[in-house]
Design a protein around this motif. Structure first.
Motif: not given
Length: 425
Positions: A398-408
């Motif tokens: 739940r921290m920083h990024a969730r799901g597919p992690v790409a450029l953003e």
């Protein structure tokens, strides 16, 4: 440096310290590299992959032969194997990433304070990313491309089973990096397969900014247990497909087969199917799965529908098979389905098949997973399918990024504050 059978921890630490130091210098340069130069490196790398395709496939064939001799599972062999179509997909993936909007320098938001100060949040690269992965040689290309395009340097540590493939792909990536005039150290591949190198990466505070593991449960568990730097990961892909009583059989059957059997070794493959007791046609779904070569393990109600169904154990509901095996349970409606998912889901991907929009909305809002779907195959849980070009992994945290992690997802932000001489009272 040649591959080592074993390394002393001090040797591994020295190796990773040297690679990390060079990566930090490369990252400082990449952070200010124009978008066009980063894109050119990836386009040239794609050309190199196509030009060197025969050599890459030959290296991969050697890896596959060794893996078969060592008794790797069919699912692992599938993850490892490259063919012309997958190689072209890899090259096209690099080009797709090159064409994506560059997140670096993007203004997330801007506010003006009553005292006249102007505050902006602006995206910046994370710095140095360590990627530790198994089996899939395409991760070498995907991770290298995403890291570079987001302005990060990366240190890649692939599994021993794909070592020759990874070296061949890495060589093509470096051709692209050099053609664009960028530093070789932007994309580094750990030159040894010894596990001590993994340990050194996990404790490289100050040199590596984040670790991304891509692999089986034992690898991810080790990374999460031992890491002294932040980790972006998912431990399991226990994915559910719930077939509601209001599901259209013409959609439910092909969705169930595709979600499980399209590729059984990917993390978006369905591992448990839940069927509403009110659904009109459960037996054809079981038959279609079995006829497609899938072993079905079910509860008592499911076993009663087809003699070929094997009994499911308590462990089956918490198992990521990554193979042609699926557990199936009969449930009493959507609330029972969501309760089962809450007990057993790994918060990766869960889906509902229904024509009842109210139930679909209830499922989409209440199920706490990184990806929640309605009337779609769970095999779409993939960064490329989400229009992200490629992904470095799927995060269930739940921290920083969730799901597919790409450029953003490979950027953070900093605050820019512009004033005109304001003093704080």
């Amino acid at each position: 440096m040649t591959e080592a059978v074993a390394m002393r921890p001090t040797d591994a630490a020295a190796l990773i310290a040297d690679m990390g130091t060079r990566a930090r210098a490369a990252a400082a340069r990449l952070a200010g590299t124009p978008t066009a130069d980063k894109a050119r490196a990836l386009v040239e790398a794609a050309k190199a992959i196509r030009t060197q395709g025969e050599a890459i496939l030959a290296a991969n064939a050697g890896d596959v032969a060794r893996a078969q001799a060592n008794g790797l599972s069919a699912a692992m062999i599938d993850r490892l194997t490259l063919n012309p179509a997958r190689l072209e997909g890899m090259a096209a993936g690099l080009e797709a990433v090159a064409g994506l909007p560059d997140p670096v320098g993007e203004t997330i938001d801007e506010t003006r304070r009553p005292n006249g100060l102007i505050l902006q949040r602006v995206r910046v690269p994370l710095g140095v990313i360590g990627i530790i992965y198994e089996s899939r040689p395409n991760v070498t290309a995907d991770a290298g491309a995403l890291s570079l395009m987001s302005g990060n340097a990366c240190i890649l540590r692939g599994g021993s089973e794909a070592s020759a493939s990874n070296r061949a792909i890495h060589a093509a990536l470096l051709d692209g990096v050099r053609a664009a005039g960028l530093p070789d150290d932007a994309i580094q591949l750990v030159p040894v397969t010894d596990r001590a190198a993994v340990g050194a990466m996990l404790t490289a505070q100050g040199l590596i900014d984040i670790i991304v593991p891509r692999g089986g449960k034992s690898l991810v568990a080790r990374v999460q247990d031992e890491a002294r730097v932040p980790v972006l990961a998912h431990l399991d892909g226990i994915v559910h497909l719930y077939i509601d009583g209001a599901a259209d059989p013409a959609k439910a059957l092909p969705l169930a087969v595709n979600a499980k059997m399209r590729r059984t070794g990917v993390c978006g493959a369905t591992e448990t199917i839940l069927i509403d007791r009110a659904y009109a046609a459960p037996q054809p779904i079981l038959a279609a799965l079995i006829e497609a070569g899938c072993e079905v393990r079910g509860d008592g109600a499911i076993q009663a529908l087809d003699a070929r169904v094997k009994p499911a154990s308590d462990n089956d509901w918490d198992c990521e098979y990554l193979d042609s095996i699926v557990s199936v349970a009969m449930v009493d409606g959507i609330e029972a389905a969501m309760a089962h998912i809450a007990r057993h889901s790994s918060h990766h991907t869960d889906a509902i098949v229904t024509e009842d929009q109210a139930k679909a909305d209830r499922f989409l809002s209440a199920v706490d997973s990184a990806i929640v779907m309605h009337n779609a195959s769970t095999q779409f849980a993939d960064g490329g399918e989400f229009g992200l070009g490629a992904e470095i992994g799927i995060s269930t945290g739940r921290m920083h990024a969730r799901g597919p992690v790409a450029l953003e997802g490979l950027t953070t932000y900093k605050w820019l504050v512009r004033g005109s001489g304001q003093l704080r009272p």
